[in-house]
Design a protein around this motif. Structure first.
Motif, PDB file in Angstrom:
ATOM      1  N   ARG A 299     -17.169  -2.123   6.273  1.00 15.50           N
ATOM      2  CA  ARG A 299     -16.399  -1.847   5.068  1.00 15.50           C
ATOM      3  C   ARG A 299     -15.525  -0.611   5.244  1.00 15.50           C
ATOM      4  O   ARG A 299     -14.384  -0.554   4.754  1.00 15.50           O
ATOM      5  N   ALA A 300     -16.054   0.377   5.947  1.00 20.98           N
ATOM      6  CA  ALA A 300     -15.290   1.595   6.191  1.00 20.98           C
ATOM      7  C   ALA A 300     -14.074   1.315   7.063  1.00 20.98           C
ATOM      8  O   ALA A 300     -13.005   1.905   6.867  1.00 20.98           O
ATOM      9  N   GLU A 301     -14.227   0.413   8.019  1.00 16.62           N
ATOM     10  CA  GLU A 301     -13.094   0.021   8.873  1.00 16.62           C
ATOM     11  C   GLU A 301     -11.985  -0.610   8.032  1.00 16.62           C
ATOM     12  O   GLU A 301     -10.803  -0.331   8.216  1.00 16.62           O
ATOM     13  N   VAL A 302     -12.384  -1.468   7.093  1.00 21.02           N
ATOM     14  CA  VAL A 302     -11.413  -2.121   6.214  1.00 21.02           C
ATOM     15  C   VAL A 302     -10.714  -1.091   5.339  1.00 21.02           C
ATOM     16  O   VAL A 302      -9.500  -1.158   5.111  1.00 21.02           O
ATOM     17  N   ALA A 303     -11.468  -0.124   4.842  1.00 24.79           N
ATOM     18  CA  ALA A 303     -10.898   0.912   3.980  1.00 24.79           C
ATOM     19  C   ALA A 303      -9.845   1.737   4.718  1.00 24.79           C
ATOM     20  O   ALA A 303      -8.833   2.133   4.136  1.00 24.79           O
ATOM     21  N   VAL A 304     -10.076   1.996   5.994  1.00 24.75           N
ATOM     22  CA  VAL A 304      -9.094   2.729   6.794  1.00 24.75           C
ATOM     23  C   VAL A 304      -7.805   1.927   6.906  1.00 24.75           C
ATOM     24  O   VAL A 304      -6.703   2.463   6.734  1.00 24.75           O
ATOM     25  N   LYS A 305      -7.929   0.647   7.179  1.00 32.84           N
ATOM     26  CA  LYS A 305      -6.741  -0.216   7.300  1.00 32.84           C
ATOM     27  C   LYS A 305      -5.978  -0.285   5.982  1.00 32.84           C
ATOM     28  O   LYS A 305      -4.739  -0.261   5.961  1.00 32.84           O
ATOM     29  N   ASP A 306      -6.708  -0.368   4.868  1.00 34.02           N
ATOM     30  CA  ASP A 306      -6.057  -0.397   3.553  1.00 34.02           C
ATOM     31  C   ASP A 306      -5.287   0.892   3.294  1.00 34.02           C
ATOM     32  O   ASP A 306      -4.168   0.872   2.766  1.00 34.02           O
ATOM     33  N   ALA A 307      -5.897   2.020   3.655  1.00 37.21           N
ATOM     34  CA  ALA A 307      -5.245   3.311   3.461  1.00 37.21           C
ATOM     35  C   ALA A 307      -3.990   3.420   4.323  1.00 37.21           C
ATOM     36  O   ALA A 307      -2.973   3.980   3.891  1.00 37.21           O
TER      37      ALA A 307
ATOM     38  N   ALA B 207      -1.215   1.404   2.685  1.00 35.20           N
ATOM     39  CA  ALA B 207      -0.680   2.112   1.517  1.00 35.20           C
ATOM     40  C   ALA B 207       0.267   3.229   1.954  1.00 35.20           C
ATOM     41  O   ALA B 207       1.299   3.482   1.311  1.00 35.20           O
ATOM     42  N   ALA B 208      -0.060   3.890   3.055  1.00 37.99           N
ATOM     43  CA  ALA B 208       0.794   4.957   3.572  1.00 37.99           C
ATOM     44  C   ALA B 208       2.121   4.388   4.080  1.00 37.99           C
ATOM     45  O   ALA B 208       3.173   5.018   3.930  1.00 37.99           O
ATOM     46  N   GLN B 209       2.066   3.207   4.664  1.00 41.40           N
ATOM     47  CA  GLN B 209       3.300   2.571   5.143  1.00 41.40           C
ATOM     48  C   GLN B 209       4.237   2.249   3.981  1.00 41.40           C
ATOM     49  O   GLN B 209       5.453   2.440   4.079  1.00 41.40           O
ATOM     50  N   VAL B 210       3.676   1.788   2.877  1.00 40.02           N
ATOM     51  CA  VAL B 210       4.480   1.508   1.680  1.00 40.02           C
ATOM     52  C   VAL B 210       5.097   2.799   1.151  1.00 40.02           C
ATOM     53  O   VAL B 210       6.281   2.844   0.796  1.00 40.02           O
ATOM     54  N   ALA B 211       4.283   3.853   1.103  1.00 43.52           N
ATOM     55  CA  ALA B 211       4.779   5.142   0.616  1.00 43.52           C
ATOM     56  C   ALA B 211       5.890   5.680   1.514  1.00 43.52           C
ATOM     57  O   ALA B 211       6.853   6.291   1.030  1.00 43.52           O
TER      58      ALA B 211
ATOM     59  N   TRP C 198       0.021  12.423   0.073  1.00 39.30           N
ATOM     60  CA  TRP C 198      -1.273  12.033  -0.501  1.00 39.30           C
ATOM     61  C   TRP C 198      -1.861  10.860   0.268  1.00 39.30           C
ATOM     62  O   TRP C 198      -3.043  10.856   0.625  1.00 39.30           O
ATOM     63  N   ARG C 199      -1.045   9.848   0.526  1.00 39.97           N
ATOM     64  CA  ARG C 199      -1.539   8.676   1.245  1.00 39.97           C
ATOM     65  C   ARG C 199      -2.002   9.023   2.654  1.00 39.97           C
ATOM     66  O   ARG C 199      -2.967   8.455   3.174  1.00 39.97           O
ATOM     67  N   GLN C 200      -1.322   9.956   3.289  1.00 38.91           N
ATOM     68  CA  GLN C 200      -1.730  10.393   4.626  1.00 38.91           C
ATOM     69  C   GLN C 200      -3.071  11.121   4.574  1.00 38.91           C
ATOM     70  O   GLN C 200      -3.922  10.950   5.453  1.00 38.91           O
ATOM     71  N   ARG C 201      -3.259  11.935   3.533  1.00 42.13           N
ATOM     72  CA  ARG C 201      -4.547  12.616   3.366  1.00 42.13           C
ATOM     73  C   ARG C 201      -5.652  11.594   3.077  1.00 42.13           C
ATOM     74  O   ARG C 201      -6.804  11.779   3.500  1.00 42.13           O
ATOM     75  N   ALA C 202      -5.280  10.524   2.369  1.00 39.71           N
ATOM     76  CA  ALA C 202      -6.267   9.479   2.063  1.00 39.71           C
ATOM     77  C   ALA C 202      -6.742   8.784   3.341  1.00 39.71           C
ATOM     78  O   ALA C 202      -7.913   8.418   3.457  1.00 39.71           O
ATOM     79  N   ILE C 203      -5.838   8.619   4.287  1.00 39.10           N
ATOM     80  CA  ILE C 203      -6.221   8.030   5.578  1.00 39.10           C
ATOM     81  C   ILE C 203      -7.259   8.913   6.262  1.00 39.10           C
ATOM     82  O   ILE C 203      -8.272   8.430   6.784  1.00 39.10           O
ATOM     83  N   GLU C 204      -7.014  10.218   6.242  1.00 41.45           N
ATOM     84  CA  GLU C 204      -7.949  11.150   6.873  1.00 41.45           C
ATOM     85  C   GLU C 204      -9.323  11.075   6.198  1.00 41.45           C
ATOM     86  O   GLU C 204     -10.362  11.149   6.866  1.00 41.45           O
ATOM     87  N   THR C 205      -9.312  10.938   4.879  1.00 44.59           N
ATOM     88  CA  THR C 205     -10.576  10.823   4.153  1.00 44.59           C
ATOM     89  C   THR C 205     -11.327   9.566   4.561  1.00 44.59           C
ATOM     90  O   THR C 205     -12.537   9.602   4.826  1.00 44.59           O
ATOM     91  N   GLN C 206     -10.612   8.446   4.627  1.00 48.98           N
ATOM     92  CA  GLN C 206     -11.260   7.188   4.980  1.00 48.98           C
ATOM     93  C   GLN C 206     -11.773   7.193   6.420  1.00 48.98           C
ATOM     94  O   GLN C 206     -12.815   6.611   6.714  1.00 48.98           O
TER      95      GLN C 206
END
Length: 236
Positions: A67-75, A78-82, A135-143
């Motif tokens: 699930r964590a792997e999927v969350a990283v991909k989702d983040a 989202a960063a690509q869209v941003a 923000w989205r880039q920081r979210a990637i780091e969190t995930q």
């Protein structure tokens, strides 16, 4: 000469013996970390309650890693869209700058005022888009930190399972359990626990930074809305 030769022979024998013993010791040390599954097959099912619970915890930990792997991909998506939104905002800002120059060329105050106002709005939107990307880039780091935490938790679940298997093996009076080092199993659990705690601290820090980045974006996005623009409603 004979004594020198004798010393050389004795030295070779000692070194050879040390290497053999060292190899055996290393082999035994490696084997102490794992209970043979064929041994566990002889333990009565009625004595495997804790082992079954530990196995369930490991399966759960394995699922959390996926699930964590999927969350990283989702983040990352989202960063690509941003990032695309920020690029679009940059282009619009450049277009508004050109419009201001064109209005100034006409010399009409009303045209200049309107063009400058539109440029200000677009610059605010661009600032908000940039903040959203951060923000989205920081979210990637969190995930990614969470993914590392889940991996550490899986390692801890593995260590606890091995330790539980050892206890069950000893409780079944299997003499082969005496060949295993309880201290090594306990040490493995303690090390895995420390690694998990450190990974949790990293998640907490990354999450703190992400929340601040999101707060910065929300502030700028609100300003963009205040200028009459739609801002960006991309929220979670």
């Amino acid at each position: 000469m004979f004594q020198n030769r004798r010393r050389q022979v004795l030295t070779g024998v000692v070194l050879g013996t040390a290497l053999v013993l060292g190899g055996c010791s290393s082999s035994r040390s490696a084997s102490k970390q794992q209970v043979d599954e064929s041994w566990m097959a002889r333990v009565p099912e009625s004595q495997l309650g804790d082992v079954r619970n530990a196995q369930a915890e490991r399966l759960k930990a394995q699922d959390e890693v996926k699930r964590a792997e999927v969350a990283v991909k989702d983040a990352e998506r989202a960063a690509q869209v941003a990032e695309r939104n920020e690029e679009a905002a940059k282009l619009s800002t450049e277009a508004n700058k050109t419009a201001v120059e064109a209005a100034q060329a006409t010399g009409r105050a009303s045209n200049i005022s309107q063009a400058q106002a539109e440029l200000k709005t677009m610059e605010t939107r661009q600032a908000a888009a940039h903040a959203q990307l951060l923000w989205r880039q920081r979210a990637i780091e969190t995930q990614k930190a969470r993914r590392d935490l889940r991996q550490r938790e899986l390692e801890l679940a593995d260590a606890r399972l091995r330790q539980t298997e050892l206890v069950a093996l000893r409780n079944s009076d299997d003499v082969r359990a005496k060949e295993l080092s309880e201290a090594e199993f306990t040490s493995a659990v303690a090390n895995a626990q420390r690694n998990t705690e450190e990974a949790q601290r990293q998640v907490d820090e990354r999450l703190r930074v992400e929340r601040q980045a999101r707060s910065d974006w929300e502030k700028l996005n609100g300003e963009a809305r205040g200028y009459g623009g739609s801002g960006n409603s991309d929220e979670e």
